[in-house]
Motif scaffolding. Structure first.
Motif, PDB file in Angstrom:
ATOM      1  N   ALA A 256       0.846  -1.199   0.000  1.00  0.00           N
ATOM      2  CA  ALA A 256       0.000   0.000   0.000  1.00  0.00           C
ATOM      3  C   ALA A 256       0.882   1.250   0.000  1.00  0.00           C
ATOM      4  CB  ALA A 256      -0.911  -0.003   1.221  1.00  0.00           C
ATOM      5  N   VAL A 257       0.386   2.297  -0.661  1.00  0.00           N
ATOM      6  CA  VAL A 257       1.114   3.570  -0.680  1.00  0.00           C
ATOM      7  C   VAL A 257       0.802   4.329   0.597  1.00  0.00           C
ATOM      8  CG1 VAL A 257       1.400   5.782  -1.862  1.00  0.00           C
ATOM      9  CG2 VAL A 257       1.077   3.686  -3.195  1.00  0.00           C
ATOM     10  N   ILE A 258       1.825   4.642   1.341  1.00  0.00           N
ATOM     11  CA  ILE A 258       1.650   5.385   2.588  1.00  0.00           C
ATOM     12  C   ILE A 258       1.317   6.839   2.251  1.00  0.00           C
ATOM     13  CG2 ILE A 258       2.853   6.237   4.647  1.00  0.00           C
ATOM     14  CD1 ILE A 258       4.397   3.622   4.681  1.00  0.00           C
ATOM     15  N   PRO A 259       0.258   7.400   2.851  1.00  0.00           N
ATOM     16  CA  PRO A 259      -0.122   8.793   2.543  1.00  0.00           C
ATOM     17  C   PRO A 259       0.842   9.810   3.141  1.00  0.00           C
ATOM     18  CG  PRO A 259      -1.527   7.907   4.273  1.00  0.00           C
ATOM     19  CD  PRO A 259      -0.684   6.767   3.792  1.00  0.00           C
ATOM     20  N   MET A 260       2.051   9.753   2.651  1.00  0.00           N
ATOM     21  CA  MET A 260       3.104  10.669   3.077  1.00  0.00           C
ATOM     22  C   MET A 260       3.971  10.934   1.854  1.00  0.00           C
ATOM     23  SD  MET A 260       6.019  10.002   5.998  1.00  0.00           S
ATOM     24  CE  MET A 260       7.404  11.088   6.258  1.00  0.00           C
ATOM     25  N   LYS A 261       4.116  12.180   1.482  1.00  0.00           N
ATOM     26  CA  LYS A 261       4.845  12.527   0.274  1.00  0.00           C
ATOM     27  C   LYS A 261       6.320  12.109   0.367  1.00  0.00           C
ATOM     28  CE  LYS A 261       1.852  14.509  -2.514  1.00  0.00           C
ATOM     29  NZ  LYS A 261       1.611  14.009  -3.893  1.00  0.00           N
ATOM     30  N   ALA A 262       6.838  11.573  -0.733  1.00  0.00           N
ATOM     31  CA  ALA A 262       8.245  11.162  -0.786  1.00  0.00           C
ATOM     32  C   ALA A 262       9.180  12.362  -0.666  1.00  0.00           C
ATOM     33  CB  ALA A 262       8.527  10.411  -2.081  1.00  0.00           C
ATOM     34  N   TRP A 263       8.614  13.577  -0.827  1.00  0.00           N
ATOM     35  CA  TRP A 263       9.455  14.778  -0.730  1.00  0.00           C
ATOM     36  C   TRP A 263      10.023  14.963   0.674  1.00  0.00           C
ATOM     37  CZ3 TRP A 263       9.291  13.940  -5.325  1.00  0.00           C
ATOM     38  CH2 TRP A 263       8.151  14.022  -6.137  1.00  0.00           C
ATOM     39  N   TRP A 264       9.482  14.230   1.654  1.00  0.00           N
ATOM     40  CA  TRP A 264      10.061  14.255   2.993  1.00  0.00           C
ATOM     41  C   TRP A 264      11.508  13.754   2.980  1.00  0.00           C
ATOM     42  CZ3 TRP A 264       8.222  15.336   8.056  1.00  0.00           C
ATOM     43  CH2 TRP A 264       6.912  15.845   8.111  1.00  0.00           C
ATOM     44  N   LEU A 265      11.843  12.952   1.978  1.00  0.00           N
ATOM     45  CA  LEU A 265      13.195  12.397   1.890  1.00  0.00           C
ATOM     46  C   LEU A 265      14.212  13.385   1.316  1.00  0.00           C
ATOM     47  CD1 LEU A 265      12.309   8.875   0.433  1.00  0.00           C
ATOM     48  CD2 LEU A 265      12.829   9.404   2.820  1.00  0.00           C
ATOM     49  N   ILE A 266      13.713  14.456   0.715  1.00  0.00           N
ATOM     50  CA  ILE A 266      14.610  15.383   0.008  1.00  0.00           C
ATOM     51  C   ILE A 266      15.699  15.970   0.901  1.00  0.00           C
ATOM     52  CG2 ILE A 266      14.702  17.607  -1.189  1.00  0.00           C
ATOM     53  CD1 ILE A 266      12.077  16.898  -2.551  1.00  0.00           C
ATOM     54  N   PRO A 267      15.398  16.413   2.156  1.00  0.00           N
ATOM     55  CA  PRO A 267      16.472  16.997   2.985  1.00  0.00           C
ATOM     56  C   PRO A 267      17.662  16.072   3.181  1.00  0.00           C
ATOM     57  CG  PRO A 267      14.335  17.532   3.919  1.00  0.00           C
ATOM     58  CD  PRO A 267      14.078  16.549   2.816  1.00  0.00           C
ATOM     59  N   GLN A 268      17.423  14.769   3.390  1.00  0.00           N
ATOM     60  CA  GLN A 268      18.563  13.870   3.606  1.00  0.00           C
ATOM     61  C   GLN A 268      19.378  13.702   2.330  1.00  0.00           C
ATOM     62  OE1 GLN A 268      15.602  11.067   4.873  1.00  0.00           O
ATOM     63  NE2 GLN A 268      16.463   9.417   3.619  1.00  0.00           N
ATOM     64  N   TYR A 269      18.709  13.720   1.169  1.00  0.00           N
ATOM     65  CA  TYR A 269      19.432  13.661  -0.104  1.00  0.00           C
ATOM     66  C   TYR A 269      20.263  14.933  -0.314  1.00  0.00           C
ATOM     67  CZ  TYR A 269      16.952   9.496  -1.892  1.00  0.00           C
ATOM     68  OH  TYR A 269      16.483   8.228  -2.094  1.00  0.00           O
ATOM     69  N   ILE A 270      19.684  16.089  -0.021  1.00  0.00           N
ATOM     70  CA  ILE A 270      20.400  17.360  -0.219  1.00  0.00           C
ATOM     71  C   ILE A 270      21.620  17.442   0.709  1.00  0.00           C
ATOM     72  CG2 ILE A 270      20.238  19.855   0.100  1.00  0.00           C
ATOM     73  CD1 ILE A 270      17.392  19.711  -0.949  1.00  0.00           C
ATOM     74  N   LEU A 271      21.448  17.017   1.968  1.00  0.00           N
ATOM     75  CA  LEU A 271      22.580  17.002   2.892  1.00  0.00           C
ATOM     76  C   LEU A 271      23.686  16.072   2.389  1.00  0.00           C
ATOM     77  CD1 LEU A 271      20.708  17.010   6.314  1.00  0.00           C
ATOM     78  CD2 LEU A 271      22.357  18.735   5.540  1.00  0.00           C
ATOM     79  N   PHE A 272      23.287  14.933   1.806  1.00  0.00           N
ATOM     80  CA  PHE A 272      24.258  14.027   1.203  1.00  0.00           C
ATOM     81  C   PHE A 272      25.052  14.749   0.123  1.00  0.00           C
ATOM     82  CE2 PHE A 272      24.162   9.214   1.459  1.00  0.00           C
ATOM     83  CZ  PHE A 272      23.850   9.189   2.797  1.00  0.00           C
ATOM     84  N   GLY A 273      24.326  15.497  -0.726  1.00  0.00           N
ATOM     85  CA  GLY A 273      24.967  16.179  -1.842  1.00  0.00           C
ATOM     86  C   GLY A 273      25.976  17.224  -1.383  1.00  0.00           C
ATOM     87  N   ILE A 274      25.583  18.050  -0.419  1.00  0.00           N
ATOM     88  CA  ILE A 274      26.492  19.094   0.066  1.00  0.00           C
ATOM     89  C   ILE A 274      27.684  18.463   0.781  1.00  0.00           C
ATOM     90  CG2 ILE A 274      26.696  21.119   1.558  1.00  0.00           C
ATOM     91  CD1 ILE A 274      23.739  21.668   1.066  1.00  0.00           C
ATOM     92  N   ALA A 275      27.431  17.368   1.510  1.00  0.00           N
ATOM     93  CA  ALA A 275      28.539  16.650   2.154  1.00  0.00           C
ATOM     94  C   ALA A 275      29.534  16.150   1.115  1.00  0.00           C
ATOM     95  CB  ALA A 275      28.001  15.481   2.977  1.00  0.00           C
ATOM     96  N   ASP A 276      29.018  15.685  -0.018  1.00  0.00           N
ATOM     97  CA  ASP A 276      29.883  15.191  -1.094  1.00  0.00           C
ATOM     98  C   ASP A 276      30.769  16.295  -1.660  1.00  0.00           C
ATOM     99  OD1 ASP A 276      28.884  12.696  -0.814  1.00  0.00           O
ATOM    100  OD2 ASP A 276      27.801  12.631  -2.705  1.00  0.00           O
ATOM    101  N   VAL A 277      30.227  17.508  -1.783  1.00  0.00           N
ATOM    102  CA  VAL A 277      31.017  18.629  -2.303  1.00  0.00           C
ATOM    103  C   VAL A 277      32.248  18.838  -1.434  1.00  0.00           C
ATOM    104  CG1 VAL A 277      31.046  21.129  -2.703  1.00  0.00           C
ATOM    105  CG2 VAL A 277      29.062  19.775  -3.407  1.00  0.00           C
TER     106      VAL A 277
END
Length: 564
Positions: free
Chosen positions: A442-463
């Motif tokens: 079942a699709v959980i009624p929570m937008k996947a955009w909640w995951l974006i901050p952890q991805y962005i932090l990963f990206g800046i850490a990589d820089v």
């Protein structure tokens, strides 16, 4: 004497240590005809195409293994992805050895690119085989082709970046600044290729065809090879002299030190003689290697001398390699954290609402694009805004030292794990509130955009950390071993993936069984990825303390643009 004067004359009129495509020395007056940003641009283009191909496979591999090939469990699929990624990051050690010892970077890139294309072609065929084909045959062909890709990448990855940095003269102040900037723009191009791959290929694989999704990367690698060949006449090539093997030269120091272990090291005055490339203070570190400088009556035979008596330059080169080990080891947890973005982050996204409007559903693996996008946005800011300001404050040409840059990225990666744990706890709570704990599809009624901050932090850490590690391991090894230096950087992520796979296996066995749901249960609504993320955050904190201890006592090579 005449030969020595000729060499001195050439060193004053020619670029040091490089030749053109016809193996001719490059006069200083005409060096603008070779190397520089023109040649580096070809090589960055090669990397964009290669990363497009690589992430076209790796980013969505866990979905292919769990849903299309043999329906593996999430834990087993994550282990297989980590093992393959680990192998792809370890093979560069072999590729670097072959390049530095035998073939040179250009020919190693050429041969490995052909292997890469072959592996991608076979991978495409394995995805196109009809469902009636023997499962064993599909599995053998798929994993064989997957590891041929890893071998091809093993020769390609360490050599392309080192070859790109070789296009800049470190003795020229302007080209030296460009070399430091090259590592930033190299990573910018790399992430640009990754972002395009994640947006296009993941959608094709999830919605159209896996055969097409693997075939396009194959075409991309063919294009990469063509672009690389187009720049052949403009490149600067490392000059290979007759001084012998750089690997053997370093190895001789360790053998000589062991054979002379009962002797008394030379006086401090001898050990601290200044050399052109290495810091005088290096004589105070790893003093046991100074025993390789011993002389004795049984060493006078020239056939034995190299293995019992070494030069100061040899000893300092050996020390420079050994100084890297603590930094290498204290970056491993960063690599373990990095491994989660293409496995468990993707499976989290699969359970969440990824719709845009009423007709578009974003593939979960495409969320990794936010890592690449944050890198693409932040690198120009770092290079054009942060570095000039930091340069004024610190007086360092690079703004901050390489080790400072790496350490700050580690801190950000720890914060990304804390963020991931909090978001996962929220996801589990939403699943509980809506009665979806036992409905894994079942699709959980929570937008996947909640995951974006952890991805962005990963990206800046990589820089900070990824680019810093690349420059560090290129800059801090002897000139003749720079492919090996970048292979050592890549091996951090190879070992990190193996550690991640091991951790998953142990935690799966400890927390599962006897009717219990493990932390990595196939029903993610009953799993506890948040516990795993908290564990990694704790490991990251310990890693940062260990890293700071060793970084504080590290001494840069004299030729480095960074300062202690």
């Amino acid at each position: 004497m005449t030969e020595a004067l000729a060499l001195l004359s050439n060193s004053l009129t020619d670029l040091e240590g490089v030749v053109d495509y016809k193996q001719r020395r490059i006069p200083l007056r005409s060096k603008r005809n070779t190397g520089g940003w023109r040649s580096a641009s070809f090589i960055i283009g090669v990397e964009i195409a290669e990363r497009f191909a690589y992430y076209g496979i790796s980013s969505n591999l866990i979905t292919f293994l769990t849903s299309h090939l043999i329906g593996e469990s999430i834990a087993v699929a994550a282990q297989n992805v980590n093992l393959w990624s680990g192998a792809a990051s370890m093979f560069p050690l072999i590729g670097a050895f072959v390049a530095d010892e035998y073939l040179g970077r250009y020919r190693t890139i050429l041969i490995s690119s052909i292997l890469y294309v072959m592996g991608l072609g076979l991978l495409t065929i394995s995805a196109l085989l009809p469902s009636s084909t023997s499962p064993e045959l599909r599995i053998i062909l798929f994993f064989s082709s997957l590891y041929i890709v890893a071998i091809g990448q093993g020769g390609h990855k360490p050599c392309v970046q080192a070859f790109g940095a070789d296009q800049f003269d470190g003795q020229d102040p302007e080209e030296s600044k460009s070399k430091s900037s090259f590592f930033n723009w190299w990573y910018f191009g790399l992430c640009g290729g990754t972002a395009i791959s994640l947006w296009t290929l993941n959608y094709i694989q999830d919605n159209l065809s896996w055969g097409l999704g693997f075939g396009i990367p194959c075409i991309s690698m063919v294009a990469s090879l063509v672009v690389f060949l187009l720049g052949t006449k403009t490149y600067r090539y490392s000059f290979r002299d007759d001084k012998g093997s750089p690997f053997v030269s370093v190895f001789q120091v360790y053998v000589a030190a062991i054979r002379n272990w009962r002797g008394t090291p030379p006086s401090a005055i001898v050990v601290e003689e200044a050399t052109e490339s290495y810091p005088t203070v290096g004589g105070h570190q790893f003093k046991f290697l100074d025993k390789a400088l011993l002389t004795s009556s049984d060493c006078l035979d020239d056939s034995k001398k190299d293995w019992k008596v070494c030069t100061i330059d040899q000893v300092e080169e050996a020390k420079s390699i050994l100084r890297l080990v603590p930094i290498w080891a204290t970056c491993l947890i960063y690599a373990v954290v990095f491994a989660q973005s293409s496995t468990f982050f993707t499976k989290q996204g699969n359970t969440m609402d990824r719709s845009i409007g009423s007709n578009i559903k974003v593939p979960a693996a495409t969320l990794q694009t936010f890592i690449s996008m944050s890198i693409v946005i932040f690198i120009p800011i770092y290079d054009r805004v942060f570095v000039p300001i930091a340069r004024v404050i610190s007086g360092n040409p690079s703004g901050i030292t390489m080790l400072q840059r790496i350490g700050f990225g580690m801190f950000l990666s720890m914060i990304s794990m804390v963020t991931a744990a909090l978001v996962e706890k929220r996801r589990l709570q939403v699943a509980l509130d809506f009665g979806l704990l036992d409905l894994p599809k079942a699709v959980i009624p929570m937008k996947a955009w909640w995951l974006i901050p952890q991805y962005i932090l990963f990206g800046i850490a990589d820089v900070f950390t990824m680019v810093g590690l690349q420059e560090f391991f290129y800059d801090q090894v002897p000139d003749t071993l720079r492919s090996l230096g970048l292979a050592l950087y890549l091996s951090i992520f190879g070992i990190g993936n193996f550690i991640s796979s091991f951790l998953i296996s142990v935690i799966e066995n400890v927390t599962g069984g006897s009717g219990r749901d493990s932390w990595f249960s196939d029903n993610l609504n009953r799993a506890h990825l948040d516990y795993f993320y908290w564990l990694l955050a704790g490991f990251s904190l310990l890693e940062i303390f260990a890293y700071l201890y060793f970084a504080k006592s590290y001494f840069y090579n004299r030729g480095s643009s960074s300062k202690v």
